[in-house]
Design an enzyme around this catalytic site. Structure first.
Site, PDB file in Angstrom:
ATOM      1  N   PRO A   1       0.855  -1.212   0.000  1.00  0.00           N
ATOM      2  CA  PRO A   1       0.000   0.000   0.000  1.00  0.00           C
ATOM      3  C   PRO A   1       0.880   1.248   0.000  1.00  0.00           C
ATOM      4  O   PRO A   1       1.462   1.604   1.019  1.00  0.00           O
ATOM      5  CB  PRO A   1      -0.814  -0.135   1.295  1.00  0.00           C
ATOM      6  CG  PRO A   1      -0.091  -1.126   2.135  1.00  0.00           C
ATOM      7  CD  PRO A   1       0.852  -1.920   1.284  1.00  0.00           C
TER       8      PRO A   1
ATOM      9  N   ASP B   1       5.714   2.524   2.478  1.00  0.00           N
ATOM     10  CA  ASP B   1       4.809   1.398   2.700  1.00  0.00           C
ATOM     11  C   ASP B   1       3.942   1.742   3.916  1.00  0.00           C
ATOM     12  O   ASP B   1       4.437   1.795   5.048  1.00  0.00           O
ATOM     13  CB  ASP B   1       5.665   0.135   2.956  1.00  0.00           C
ATOM     14  CG  ASP B   1       4.844  -1.119   3.123  1.00  0.00           C
ATOM     15  OD1 ASP B   1       3.640  -1.015   3.466  1.00  0.00           O
ATOM     16  OD2 ASP B   1       5.402  -2.223   2.937  1.00  0.00           O
ATOM     17  N   HIS B   2       2.662   1.927   3.675  1.00  0.00           N
ATOM     18  CA  HIS B   2       1.788   2.404   4.748  1.00  0.00           C
ATOM     19  C   HIS B   2       1.509   1.326   5.800  1.00  0.00           C
ATOM     20  O   HIS B   2       0.934   1.610   6.844  1.00  0.00           O
ATOM     21  CB  HIS B   2       0.481   2.934   4.150  1.00  0.00           C
ATOM     22  CG  HIS B   2      -0.123   4.061   4.934  1.00  0.00           C
ATOM     23  ND1 HIS B   2       0.206   4.314   6.250  1.00  0.00           N
ATOM     24  CD2 HIS B   2      -1.021   5.024   4.597  1.00  0.00           C
ATOM     25  CE1 HIS B   2      -0.483   5.352   6.691  1.00  0.00           C
ATOM     26  NE2 HIS B   2      -1.236   5.809   5.697  1.00  0.00           N
ATOM     27  N   ARG B   3       1.937   0.090   5.518  1.00  0.00           N
ATOM     28  CA  ARG B   3       1.800  -0.945   6.560  1.00  0.00           C
ATOM     29  C   ARG B   3       2.835  -0.714   7.657  1.00  0.00           C
ATOM     30  O   ARG B   3       2.671  -1.134   8.789  1.00  0.00           O
ATOM     31  CB  ARG B   3       2.025  -2.348   5.966  1.00  0.00           C
ATOM     32  CG  ARG B   3       0.965  -2.780   4.986  1.00  0.00           C
ATOM     33  CD  ARG B   3       1.381  -4.046   4.277  1.00  0.00           C
ATOM     34  NE  ARG B   3       2.646  -3.901   3.570  1.00  0.00           N
ATOM     35  CZ  ARG B   3       3.260  -4.871   2.900  1.00  0.00           C
ATOM     36  NH1 ARG B   3       2.724  -6.063   2.858  1.00  0.00           N
ATOM     37  NH2 ARG B   3       4.403  -4.656   2.277  1.00  0.00           N
TER      38      ARG B   3
END
Ligand code: CAO
Length: 422
Positions: free
Chosen positions: A218, A394-396
């Site tokens: 993401p 990376d939005h995780r």
């Protein structure tokens, strides 16, 4: 133990039918009703199943043989009980073979023929003209695929099971595995002249990796601009010294140093997500990947231990590795171990872009072309050299606020490069 001949059963009176697939070889253990061969007639294909279980001793036919009812397919050794069980029916060996052929094979074979015919009748327009064996058709049905969409690599364009597997693999790679409908196949020659050009090996690998990274991470991209007016004055002052040694001192090496300092401040950017997705692997080393544009495509050599090197050393190394990437090519080792990537299009132009994260890294910095902009300074506008930066993360792993803090800090370091020494 007894050896039994397996013969072509009643195939509806068809003669000289082509053998197009053989699924067995001597030594194979076959189960009752397991497909042995595929025959192809004028209108249909059919699999001939094993009439009994046993071990294949020899195969009596080969691909493209013409067979009719009674032709020998193979000899199968059947185990004690099975052999005993069959024997009382007929004492004569030949009769036993005939019995299998006529009384046991027939119903199964008819079933197979029937299945193929039913398919043809049920879907006359859809699949009757498709060249595929029942096994391939069955597999396509099980996977809920439209067999018409699959191109056959077999003789006369016949669709094999391998074609179906390849089709599924291609669909997975093109997004089909994420429930995204596969892109329609278009014949562009209907609109005008076209030319087919093979993609380079690097471009094919890049395509696979980029696609995987794009759909599996993401991404969010945070933009900012660094005021590099002072840095540029310093760089111009040092530039000649580097040129005398045969390499260029571009803004990139200063950006590399500033990035490493920022990674030290924000260690979650110098990490990889553990395969379980529950842990972060924090790296204590600072190897920076630099995207290099080559005639064959994009490659990312890794400059090791950037924290321990000065800008001249980095400039020399960057010049050597990018030259090697463009001329001789890089070894796998030279592209491994990166913690964070910088993709600089500053030498070309543009104001911003959204770089794709280089998995297993968690962030990437895009650098665009610096330009003089009017910047409000206390009570007036002043021309300042502004460097546009694009940070994809990376939005995780990284929150938006952390990403904003990272890029703001990076801009601060670039605005006054002396602060990276603090
Ligand atoms: N703003 C303004 N000018 C810049 C600049 C920037 N951000 N970055 C570089 N420049 C200038 C340099 O100073 C140099 O000018 P001079 O020749 O007058 O000194 C000129 O642009 C060319 O620089 P360069 O591209 O040769 O050198 P570099 O160190 O900036 O970059 C490398 C090296 C290997 C990264 C670069 O050549 C390259 O391949 N870039 C493409 C990367 C790429 O394709 N990224 C996309 C990946 S995603 O698809």
């Amino acid at each position: 133990m007894a050896d039994k001949k397996v013969l072509i059963p009643d195939i509806g009176g068809a003669n000289n039918v082509n053998v197009i697939e053989i699924f067995i070889k001597p030594g194979d253990q076959v189960e009752k009703e397991q497909p042995l061969i595929t025959l192809e007639g004028d209108k249909a294909t059919m699999e001939i199943p094993a009439p009994f279980a046993g071990k294949v001793k020899s195969v009596s036919i080969k691909i493209n043989d013409k067979v009719s009812e009674g032709s020998e397919i193979c000899v199968v050794e059947i185990a004690g009980d099975a052999a005993e069980e069959k024997k009382p029916a007929k004492s004569n060996e030949e009769k036993v073979d005939q019995r299998f052929a006529k009384e046991e094979e027939k119903p199964v074979a008819k079933e197979a023929v029937k299945a193929t015919e039913v398919k043809t009748i049920e879907e006359p327009d859809k699949t009757a003209d498709i060249h595929a064996g029942p096994g391939a058709r069955r597999l396509a049905r099980e996977l809920d695929l439209d067999i018409k969409q699959i191109s056959g690599s077999g003789e006369k364009g016949r669709i094999t099971k391998e074609d179906i597997q390849q089709y599924v693999k291609n669909r997975m790679q093109s997004g089909g595995g994420f429930g995204i409908p596969a892109a329609p196949i278009i014949d562009f020659s209907q609109f005008g002249e076209i030319e087919l050009k093979e993609l380079s090996k690097i471009k094919k690998i890049t395509a696979t990796n980029m696609h995987r990274n794009w759909v599996s991470i993401p991404h969010v991209t945070q933009f900012d601009s660094a005021d590099i007016t002072e840095l540029e004055i310093f760089r111009q002052a040092q530039k000649n010294q580097a040129e005398k040694k045969g390499y260029k001192l571009t803004p990139l090496v200063f950006i590399m140093k500033a990035v490493v300092k920022t990674l030290q401040d924000f260690p979650q950017f110098n990490s990889s997500l553990d395969p379980s997705g529950e842990k972060l692997i924090l790296k204590k080393y600072f190897h920076i990947g630099v995207a290099v544009d080559t005639p064959n495509g994009l490659v990312v050599p890794v400059i090791r231990d950037v924290d321990q090197k000065g800008v001249f050393e980095l400039a020399k190394e960057l010049a050597e590795i990018s030259e090697k990437a463009r001329t001789k090519g890089l070894s796998i080792k030279e592209m491994q171990g990166g913690c964070f990537t910088i993709s600089s299009l500053g030498g070309i132009g543009g104001t911003a872009f959204t770089p794709i994260i280089n998995q297993p890294e968690v962030a990437i910095l895009g650098v665009s072309k610096s330009s003089y902009q009017p910047v409000w300074q206390k009570d007036k506008f002043e021309p300042r050299l502004m460097l546009p930066l694009s940070l994809s993360y990376d939005h995780r792993v990284i929150d938006g606020a952390e990403a904003a803090r990272f890029i703001v800090k990076l801009c601060e370091y670039l605005s006054d490069i002396r602060t990276i020494l603090l």
